[in-house]
Design a protein around this motif. Structure first.
Motif, PDB file in Angstrom:
ATOM      1  N   THR A 311      41.800  47.755  43.986  1.00  0.00           N
ATOM      2  CA  THR A 311      41.999  46.935  45.174  1.00  0.00           C
ATOM      3  C   THR A 311      43.254  46.069  45.073  1.00  0.00           C
ATOM      4  OG1 THR A 311      40.634  45.119  44.304  1.00  0.00           O
ATOM      5  CG2 THR A 311      39.513  46.849  45.552  1.00  0.00           C
ATOM      6  N   GLY A 312      44.030  46.263  44.018  1.00  0.00           N
ATOM      7  CA  GLY A 312      45.278  45.521  43.874  1.00  0.00           C
ATOM      8  C   GLY A 312      45.133  44.162  43.229  1.00  0.00           C
ATOM      9  N   GLN A 313      43.939  43.819  42.742  1.00  0.00           N
ATOM     10  CA  GLN A 313      43.721  42.510  42.104  1.00  0.00           C
ATOM     11  C   GLN A 313      43.983  42.640  40.599  1.00  0.00           C
ATOM     12  OE1 GLN A 313      40.116  40.440  43.770  1.00  0.00           O
ATOM     13  NE2 GLN A 313      39.801  42.440  44.749  1.00  0.00           N
ATOM     14  N   SER A 314      45.244  42.862  40.263  1.00  0.00           N
ATOM     15  CA  SER A 314      45.600  43.242  38.895  1.00  0.00           C
ATOM     16  C   SER A 314      45.390  42.122  37.890  1.00  0.00           C
ATOM     17  CB  SER A 314      47.055  43.715  38.860  1.00  0.00           C
ATOM     18  OG  SER A 314      47.913  42.721  39.384  1.00  0.00           O
ATOM     19  N   ASN A 315      45.628  40.866  38.292  1.00  0.00           N
ATOM     20  CA  ASN A 315      45.488  39.769  37.328  1.00  0.00           C
ATOM     21  C   ASN A 315      44.042  39.603  36.878  1.00  0.00           C
ATOM     22  OD1 ASN A 315      48.218  39.171  37.382  1.00  0.00           O
ATOM     23  ND2 ASN A 315      48.016  37.644  39.019  1.00  0.00           N
ATOM     24  N   GLU A 316      43.120  39.594  37.843  1.00  0.00           N
ATOM     25  CA  GLU A 316      41.709  39.472  37.476  1.00  0.00           C
ATOM     26  C   GLU A 316      41.243  40.717  36.732  1.00  0.00           C
ATOM     27  OE1 GLU A 316      37.270  38.510  39.330  1.00  0.00           O
ATOM     28  OE2 GLU A 316      38.989  38.791  40.687  1.00  0.00           O
ATOM     29  N   ALA A 317      41.766  41.867  37.134  1.00  0.00           N
ATOM     30  CA  ALA A 317      41.408  43.109  36.446  1.00  0.00           C
ATOM     31  C   ALA A 317      41.787  43.041  34.972  1.00  0.00           C
ATOM     32  CB  ALA A 317      42.094  44.295  37.111  1.00  0.00           C
ATOM     33  N   LEU A 318      42.977  42.541  34.686  1.00  0.00           N
ATOM     34  CA  LEU A 318      43.441  42.430  33.304  1.00  0.00           C
ATOM     35  C   LEU A 318      42.552  41.487  32.508  1.00  0.00           C
ATOM     36  CD1 LEU A 318      45.569  43.262  31.250  1.00  0.00           C
ATOM     37  CD2 LEU A 318      46.966  41.325  32.024  1.00  0.00           C
ATOM     38  N   LEU A 319      42.103  40.410  33.142  1.00  0.00           N
ATOM     39  CA  LEU A 319      41.240  39.445  32.464  1.00  0.00           C
ATOM     40  C   LEU A 319      39.929  40.101  32.047  1.00  0.00           C
ATOM     41  CD1 LEU A 319      40.584  36.505  31.641  1.00  0.00           C
ATOM     42  CD2 LEU A 319      39.695  36.159  33.961  1.00  0.00           C
ATOM     43  N   HIS A 320      39.301  40.823  32.965  1.00  0.00           N
ATOM     44  CA  HIS A 320      38.030  41.483  32.634  1.00  0.00           C
ATOM     45  C   HIS A 320      38.229  42.606  31.627  1.00  0.00           C
ATOM     46  CE1 HIS A 320      35.346  39.418  35.396  1.00  0.00           C
ATOM     47  NE2 HIS A 320      36.252  39.507  36.359  1.00  0.00           N
ATOM     48  N   ARG A 321      39.351  43.282  31.709  1.00  0.00           N
ATOM     49  CA  ARG A 321      39.631  44.366  30.773  1.00  0.00           C
ATOM     50  C   ARG A 321      39.759  43.820  29.357  1.00  0.00           C
ATOM     51  NH1 ARG A 321      44.201  47.715  33.128  1.00  0.00           N
ATOM     52  NH2 ARG A 321      42.519  48.030  34.642  1.00  0.00           N
ATOM     53  N   ASP A 322      40.461  42.706  29.199  1.00  0.00           N
ATOM     54  CA  ASP A 322      40.628  42.105  27.873  1.00  0.00           C
ATOM     55  C   ASP A 322      39.290  41.620  27.319  1.00  0.00           C
ATOM     56  OD1 ASP A 322      43.309  42.620  27.966  1.00  0.00           O
ATOM     57  OD2 ASP A 322      43.897  40.583  28.549  1.00  0.00           O
ATOM     58  N   LYS A 323      38.462  41.039  28.196  1.00  0.00           N
ATOM     59  CA  LYS A 323      37.141  40.586  27.748  1.00  0.00           C
ATOM     60  C   LYS A 323      36.303  41.772  27.273  1.00  0.00           C
ATOM     61  CE  LYS A 323      36.490  36.451  30.642  1.00  0.00           C
ATOM     62  NZ  LYS A 323      35.667  35.882  31.740  1.00  0.00           N
TER      63      LYS A 323
END
Length: 551
Positions: A311-323
């Motif tokens: 959905t283009g929400q890359s910053n939040e996506a990166l946060l959850h991916r790192d977690k």
């Protein structure tokens, strides 16, 4: 329920407690959860009124089971009450049910290695109790553990055996759902599609609404996502939607896959409803946290990251991916980490429901067994029996392989590295402690008997080979035993026409049967882990004498 009503009015409290107990067995599907909770509390009340400790323990077992299946936060307290009651007054069958739930709790806690140890202990306890559910419960434990480790590809041979096993207490649709998921994750599209099609024939709505219903549809939902099967996803979504707030659990709460929101998110994404998928994954995160299910929480984090990236929400996506990555590393979910790394390297979004060739786990797809360039690990292998199969390790690689005669032969060779073992000794036919070719001279038999013996020998060999291939070790042993007896009788026979019938010697037959059995075992190992298969291809030799010589 009519029988329960009759028991309530007849005045026989023993009849009532038995009816309340049996009714809950018949109502283990999620649609009957509220009714089952009421029946369980009634059973406890009746047991308390009569001071019957046996029914009180049964009531505590049902309360614990029902609260876990409901996702109730007080389930752990109920388990401790049950444990205390069984410590004070042991009961083997109830202790087995409790031990199976303890495996589930270890899985939720993320103690996956410990959970596997507890699963083996629980299965041993179940066998001592004579419980018919041992194979099914152990299979459920192992399937769940491997799924969260990201090693689902290892399960394909075992799941195939479980689906066809006559030892299960009833036909088990849940293992079909697991096969659909594991095969799709392993890149075996044909096996995944076949398993999902079998579940849907004639319709998923026809599946029995029992204690396996939720986990069966959970597996079907993930498979539909991997296969991008919108028609199946739509059917699954409609069926599961009323049970979104429940955990995906099976039987007497013996295993847990996490929140049903996770499966519903997968179906939403398959149907192109990305925003709904994001909402469902957020709900799964919250629900898994409340359940205390750490591995399921990790996969929800990774899946949410995938959906957010879409959905283009890359910053939040990166946060959850790192977690997700950090937590997976802590819990030993190495197969998933390797898959995410491979997906990123290939330019694909790394999430556990990404379709299109992403292979969770360190294993390759089945057809990779014939690929070239697979590096064989070095060092000495080990083959350790566990449950219904074997744990095979070489270096830092490990695979779970179903039991078979060939695996037993291989385990004997591996436990004696460098030793040369006669095939006749492996097959168990020895004289005075040494392998002996006891049939070097054959008697004479008439022509009619010759043909009869030949037909029976071929039939027995075929039966034994087929039974071994299907994992029916006992049937294979019976066929081999009759074959050995027949050969012994032939060796002493004397015909009436003076025609010699030269059969292959025992040593030759042992060479052939052992070689075939070990070959089938190595094929299965190669299917699960090509690298381990290459190790054994380079180190195991078979023939009249066999050996394992580590690299």
């Amino acid at each position: 329920m009519a029988a329960v009503d009759d028991a309530r009015t007849c005045g026989d409290r023993a009849a009532l407690t038995e009816a309340l107990h049996l009714a809950q067995h018949c109502l283990l599907g999620p649609a009957h959860l509220d009714l089952r909770l009421r029946l369980g509390e009634e059973l406890l009340a009746v047991a308390g009124a009569t001071m019957d400790s046996f029914d009180e323990r049964r009531g505590l077992l049902w309360r614990t089971t029902n609260l876990y299946l409901a996702g109730d936060p007080h389930a752990d307290r109920a388990m401790n009450l049950l444990r205390g009651a069984l410590d004070a007054e042991p009961h083997l069958a109830m202790a087995y049910a409790l031990s199976a739930m303890e495996v589930m709790c270890a899985i939720r806690a993320g103690s996956l290695v410990r959970a596997e140890e507890l699963a083996e202990t629980s299965a041993d306890l179940g066998r001592r109790a004579g419980d018919h559910d041992v194979l099914g419960w152990y299979g459920a434990h192992l399937t769940t553990i491997r799924f969260f480790q990201g090693r689902a590809a290892e399960l394909l041979p075992i799941l195939g055996d479980l689906i066809a096993s006559p030892e299960l207490s009833e036909p088990n649709d849940a293992f079909l759902g697991a096969m659909a998921t594991a095969a799709s994750m392993a890149g075996d599209t044909w096996a995944a599609t076949t398993a999902l099609s079998r579940l849907r024939r004639p319709s998923l709505r026809k599946l029995r609404h029992n204690s396996l219903w939720l986990v069966t549809l959970y597996g079907a939902a993930l498979a539909a996502r991997h296969l991008n099967d919108a028609e199946a996803a739509a059917e699954i979504h409609d069926l599961l939607a009323p049970f979104a707030e429940l955990p995906a659990m099976a039987s007497f709460a013996v295993t847990c896959l996490g929140s049903m929101h996770f499966a519903l998110a997968a179906t939403a994404l398959t149907l192109g409803r990305t925003d709904d998928g994001v909402t469902r994954y957020r709900a799964a995160l919250a629900a898994n946290e409340a359940l205390g299910h750490r591995p399921a929480h990790v996969l929800a984090e990774a899946a949410l990251a995938d959906a957010l990236a879409r959905t283009g929400q890359s910053n939040e996506a990166l946060l959850h991916r790192d977690k997700a990555r950090a937590e997976a590393d802590i819990l030993g979910m190495s197969g998933w980490i390797e898959s995410w790394d491979a997906a990123e390297a290939a330019g694909r979004p790394p999430g556990p429901t990404t379709p299109g060739g992403w292979t969770p786990g360190r294993q390759r797809p089945r057809d990779a067994a014939t690929a070239v360039g697979v590096d064989a690990p070095t060092g000495r292998a080990s083959c350790v029996r566990f449950g219904v199969g074997w744990r095979v390790r070489v270096g830092d690689r490990e695979a779970s392989i179903p039991d078979s005669l060939g695996m037993r032969y291989l385990a004997t060779l591996v436990s004696n590295p460098g030793a040369v073992v006669a095939a006749l000794a492996l097959a168990g036919r020895q004289v005075g402690g040494h392998a002996s070719d006891a049939t070097s001279a054959q008697g004479v038999i008439d022509e009619q008997a010759r043909h009869a013996y030949r037909a029976r020998i071929l039939a027995l060999e075929s039966q034994a080979d087929e039974a071994e291939a299907e994992g029916r070790a006992d049937d294979a042993e019976r066929a081999r035993s009759e074959l050995a007896w027949l050969l012994e009788e032939i060796s002493r026979a004397t015909g009436i026409n003076g025609h010699d019938r030269t059969f292959p010697t025992d040593a030759e037959r042992a060479r052939s049967s052992v070689q075939k059995a070990i070959h089938r075992a190595l094929v299965r190992i190669r299917e699960v882990d090509p690298a381990i298969g290459e190790h054994f291809a380079a180190t195991v030799s078979t023939g009249t004498s066999c050996s394992y010589r580590p690299l």
